[in-house]
Scaffold this motif. Structure first.
Motif, PDB file in Angstrom:
ATOM      1  N   LEU A 215       0.823  -1.189   0.000  1.00 58.45           N
ATOM      2  CA  LEU A 215       0.000   0.000   0.000  1.00 58.45           C
ATOM      3  C   LEU A 215       0.861   1.244   0.000  1.00 58.45           C
ATOM      4  O   LEU A 215       0.599   2.214  -0.721  1.00 58.45           O
ATOM      5  CB  LEU A 215      -0.936  -0.011   1.237  1.00 58.45           C
ATOM      6  N   LEU A 216       1.938   1.247   0.770  1.00 62.20           N
ATOM      7  CA  LEU A 216       2.822   2.399   0.825  1.00 62.20           C
ATOM      8  C   LEU A 216       3.485   2.615  -0.499  1.00 62.20           C
ATOM      9  O   LEU A 216       3.621   3.739  -0.989  1.00 62.20           O
ATOM     10  CB  LEU A 216       3.868   2.198   1.947  1.00 62.20           C
ATOM     11  N   ASN A 217       3.852   1.570  -1.158  1.00 64.66           N
ATOM     12  CA  ASN A 217       4.477   1.705  -2.469  1.00 64.66           C
ATOM     13  C   ASN A 217       3.508   2.298  -3.488  1.00 64.66           C
ATOM     14  O   ASN A 217       3.894   3.110  -4.348  1.00 64.66           O
ATOM     15  CB  ASN A 217       4.970   0.335  -2.953  1.00 64.66           C
ATOM     16  N   LEU A 218       2.254   1.860  -3.384  1.00 59.22           N
ATOM     17  CA  LEU A 218       1.264   2.408  -4.306  1.00 59.22           C
ATOM     18  C   LEU A 218       1.080   3.923  -4.081  1.00 59.22           C
ATOM     19  O   LEU A 218       0.969   4.708  -5.004  1.00 59.22           O
ATOM     20  CB  LEU A 218      -0.068   1.668  -4.149  1.00 59.22           C
TER      21      LEU A 218
ATOM     22  N   ALA B 214       3.908  10.042  -9.514  1.00 60.64           N
ATOM     23  CA  ALA B 214       3.269  10.258 -10.814  1.00 60.64           C
ATOM     24  C   ALA B 214       2.648  11.644 -10.875  1.00 60.64           C
ATOM     25  O   ALA B 214       2.696  12.341 -11.883  1.00 60.64           O
ATOM     26  CB  ALA B 214       2.238   9.171 -11.050  1.00 60.64           C
ATOM     27  N   THR B 215       2.082  12.049  -9.769  1.00 63.64           N
ATOM     28  CA  THR B 215       1.451  13.397  -9.713  1.00 63.64           C
ATOM     29  C   THR B 215       2.480  14.475  -9.889  1.00 63.64           C
ATOM     30  O   THR B 215       2.287  15.483 -10.586  1.00 63.64           O
ATOM     31  CB  THR B 215       0.725  13.566  -8.387  1.00 63.64           C
ATOM     32  N   LEU B 216       3.640  14.288  -9.250  1.00 67.13           N
ATOM     33  CA  LEU B 216       4.708  15.290  -9.353  1.00 67.13           C
ATOM     34  C   LEU B 216       5.223  15.385 -10.785  1.00 67.13           C
ATOM     35  O   LEU B 216       5.479  16.485 -11.311  1.00 67.13           O
ATOM     36  CB  LEU B 216       5.848  14.949  -8.390  1.00 67.13           C
TER      37      LEU B 216
ATOM     38  N   ILE C  18       5.468  18.420 -15.930  1.00 69.30           N
ATOM     39  CA  ILE C  18       5.248  18.478 -17.384  1.00 69.30           C
ATOM     40  C   ILE C  18       4.299  19.609 -17.728  1.00 69.30           C
ATOM     41  O   ILE C  18       4.501  20.374 -18.680  1.00 69.30           O
ATOM     42  CB  ILE C  18       4.724  17.123 -17.897  1.00 69.30           C
ATOM     43  N   VAL C  19       3.259  19.788 -16.952  1.00 69.56           N
ATOM     44  CA  VAL C  19       2.261  20.848 -17.211  1.00 69.56           C
ATOM     45  C   VAL C  19       2.910  22.216 -17.069  1.00 69.56           C
ATOM     46  O   VAL C  19       2.700  23.127 -17.853  1.00 69.56           O
ATOM     47  CB  VAL C  19       1.067  20.677 -16.273  1.00 69.56           C
TER      48      VAL C  19
END
Length: 224
Positions: free
Chosen positions: A6-9, A16-18, A23-24
């Motif tokens: 769970l922590l890895n997820l 991924a958000t960062l 990119i944005v």
């Protein structure tokens, strides 16, 4: 599911958000237009009309009074010298008429007055009344003396001559032209009618009677 999984997820989701966020952001930076700011400086010059300042100073009026004192010294007139004795005054009698017999009696009459140098002449100009002239101002008194001795009333202004016996003394320059004056000092220019009657002689008897009366008065006073 285990905690580790769970922590890895969760970490994977955060990572991924960062990445997406980066990119944005990069895409936004590339797409945004470049904004250039230009600063324009405007200088406005305003020319004002010249201003003249006039300062008027009104001073109170100044009144200057100048007093001039004039001293007039009136000198007494010079004493009038008595006329020269008739014996030394040369006289010419000029006939200014057509009456030839008029000249000689007048010449004799002037000589009887004590004038030794008396000559008779004929004048070219004819005059209505007798005129008497002096050679110049120095001999005016002598001319007046002769005029009075001949029976005239001497006046100062010719305009005052109103009676036949009035005469005003002129100068040779004012007389009709006459030749042969020589050393003459007084001129009698005869007109029609000749001369006035001679003045009555002084009565010596009256003076003697006056002296006698005074003498009698004095004797009477002494007798008293």
């Amino acid at each position: 599911m285990s905690r580790t999984t769970l922590l890895n997820l969760v970490l994977g989701a955060v990572a991924a958000t960062l990445v997406i966020t980066l990119i944005v952001l990069e895409t936004s930076d590339e797409a945004a237009p470049v904004t250039t700011t230009t600063t324009t400086t405007t200088t406005t010059t305003t020319t004002l009309p010249p201003t003249t300042t006039t300062t008027t100073t009104t001073l109170p009026p100044t009144t200057t009074t100048t007093t001039t004192t004039t001293t007039t010294t009136t000198e007494p007139p010079p004493p009038t010298e008595p006329p020269i004795e008739a014996f030394f005054v040369a006289v010419v009698v000029v006939n200014g008429t057509n009456e030839g017999e008029l000249l000689t009696p007048v010449v004799d009459r002037v000589r009887e007055l004590g004038y030794s140098d008396v000559r008779g002449l004929n004048g070219a100009a004819k005059v209505p009344t007798t005129l008497i002239f002096a050679v110049d101002e120095e001999f005016r008194a002598e001319a007046e003396e002769l005029a009075r001795s001949l029976g005239y009333d001497v006046v100062l202004d010719p305009a005052e001559v109103v009676e036949p016996d009035d005469v005003a003394i002129g100068l040779f320059d004012e007389a009709p032209q006459v030749s042969g004056l020589a050393n003459a000092k007084v001129m009698v220019y005869l007109g029609r009618g000749g001369l006035p009657d001679p003045p009555p002689p002084a009565e010596d008897g009256d003076e003697g009677e006056g002296e006698g009366e005074n003498g009698e008065g004095g004797d009477g006073g002494g007798g008293g």
